[in-house]
Write a protein that holds these residues in place. Sequence first.
Motif, mmCIF file in Angstrom:
data_model
loop_
_atom_site.group_PDB
_atom_site.id
_atom_site.type_symbol
_atom_site.label_atom_id
_atom_site.label_comp_id
_atom_site.label_asym_id
_atom_site.label_seq_id
_atom_site.Cartn_x
_atom_site.Cartn_y
_atom_site.Cartn_z
ATOM 1 N N ASN A 183 0.840 -1.199 0.000
ATOM 2 C CA ASN A 183 0.000 0.000 0.000
ATOM 3 C C ASN A 183 0.879 1.255 0.000
ATOM 4 N N PRO A 184 0.714 2.151 -0.986
ATOM 5 C CA PRO A 184 1.567 3.348 -1.068
ATOM 6 C C PRO A 184 1.548 4.204 0.188
ATOM 7 N N GLU A 185 0.422 4.230 0.888
ATOM 8 C CA GLU A 185 0.334 5.043 2.103
ATOM 9 C C GLU A 185 1.270 4.518 3.186
ATOM 10 N N ILE A 186 1.471 3.204 3.231
ATOM 11 C CA ILE A 186 2.406 2.630 4.202
ATOM 12 C C ILE A 186 3.820 3.130 3.914
ATOM 13 N N LEU A 187 4.187 3.140 2.645
ATOM 14 C CA LEU A 187 5.524 3.598 2.264
ATOM 15 C C LEU A 187 5.701 5.072 2.595
ATOM 16 N N PHE A 188 4.791 5.897 2.108
ATOM 17 C CA PHE A 188 4.934 7.344 2.236
ATOM 18 C C PHE A 188 4.866 7.800 3.687
ATOM 19 N N SER A 189 3.999 7.170 4.477
ATOM 20 C CA SER A 189 3.842 7.593 5.872
ATOM 21 C C SER A 189 5.042 7.222 6.735
ATOM 22 N N THR A 190 5.901 6.337 6.225
ATOM 23 C CA THR A 190 7.094 5.949 6.983
ATOM 24 C C THR A 190 8.224 6.954 6.807
ATOM 25 N N GLY A 191 8.319 7.562 5.633
ATOM 26 C CA GLY A 191 9.373 8.543 5.375
ATOM 27 C C GLY A 191 9.296 9.031 3.946
ATOM 28 N N SER A 192 9.743 10.266 3.707
ATOM 29 C CA SER A 192 9.562 10.875 2.388
ATOM 30 C C SER A 192 10.384 10.197 1.295
ATOM 31 N N ASP A 193 11.484 9.508 1.655
ATOM 32 C CA ASP A 193 12.305 8.818 0.652
ATOM 33 C C ASP A 193 11.956 7.340 0.507
ATOM 34 N N VAL A 194 11.062 6.836 1.351
ATOM 35 C CA VAL A 194 10.826 5.391 1.391
ATOM 36 C C VAL A 194 10.149 4.890 0.112
ATOM 37 N N THR A 195 9.249 5.682 -0.454
ATOM 38 C CA THR A 195 8.600 5.266 -1.704
ATOM 39 C C THR A 195 9.644 5.068 -2.796
ATOM 40 N N TYR A 196 10.561 6.034 -2.928
ATOM 41 C CA TYR A 196 11.629 5.872 -3.922
ATOM 42 C C TYR A 196 12.467 4.632 -3.628
ATOM 43 N N MET A 197 12.841 4.435 -2.375
ATOM 44 C CA MET A 197 13.709 3.315 -2.027
ATOM 45 C C MET A 197 13.030 1.970 -2.283
ATOM 46 N N TYR A 198 11.723 1.923 -2.177
ATOM 47 C CA TYR A 198 10.979 0.695 -2.459
ATOM 48 C C TYR A 198 11.136 0.311 -3.932
ATOM 49 N N TYR A 199 11.071 1.311 -4.813
ATOM 50 C CA TYR A 199 11.195 1.043 -6.247
ATOM 51 C C TYR A 199 12.650 1.047 -6.701
#
Length: 276
Positions: A123-139
């Motif tokens: 879920n994108p909200e899980i990534l984004f709510s953890t930290g602003s760079d986490v979404t990028y780091m996931y991909y």
Amino acid sequence: MSLDRVVLRASSKINLLLNVFGKAENGLHYLESVVIPTPIFDVIEIKKRCGSEIKVSYSNNLHFENDNVLKIATKIQNYYETSGFEIYIEKNIPESKGLGGSSADAGVVAKGLKKLFNLSDINPEILFSTGSDVTYMYYGGSKIIKGLGETVLSLDLKPRYICVLYDETNSSTKKVYEKFDKIGGNNYLLEDFFKTGKLSNALQNAAIEVEPKIQDNLNLLNDVGFNNVAVTGSGSAVIASSFDKNEFVECVKRLKDNTTANAIAYHYTKSKLTTL
């Protein structure tokens, strides 16, 4: 086939371009950034365990307050109702250098849990709510980051040579952004970056104000012949970029002759990082 264990690499990142705009109501800043990975990485092992407990440990008995890995692991377990698991992280990415170490670990832990428990995309909200760079780091990979970090766009970037320089100096992201809010910074048009390859970071002046040693390291890069240099993230690491291999190699040789700081040199392509 059901898995009991996964092992993944979590690569650090550098910002070739970082523009910073106004603040959102939650206090975060709107960003526009061109980000690529570096060959500095942590190694993450995740294993299933009986019960529901989550256990996180690091090499050298390291411990982090407000640990992003534990945060995202707990969110994923609660959301997807997984069993317990344990995470062990071999730390190689230095902290407080602007290389995204804690976000890299969190993003790759999310990727690992997806694989281990055969989950749908996280879920994108899980990534984004953890930290602003986490979404990028996931991909991972080469990306343009926009907004508050939640928008990650694919990027086909021209190959280039990169040097990352860092020493014992630590930089506080919180303090750098607080200083930025007072003194501001200079943005550089994304389209101009694609034309010229010029490194640019709107946080650079603020980072130097917070940690003056950063300016010394930028000067060192200039002194050994690099003419395209900048701070990455909120510092303290600094970077140099070149399209000319011969020029780059000579600069790296002079740099290593003139400092005991860590200097990581590599050739970047979209599909491969080659350490020099």
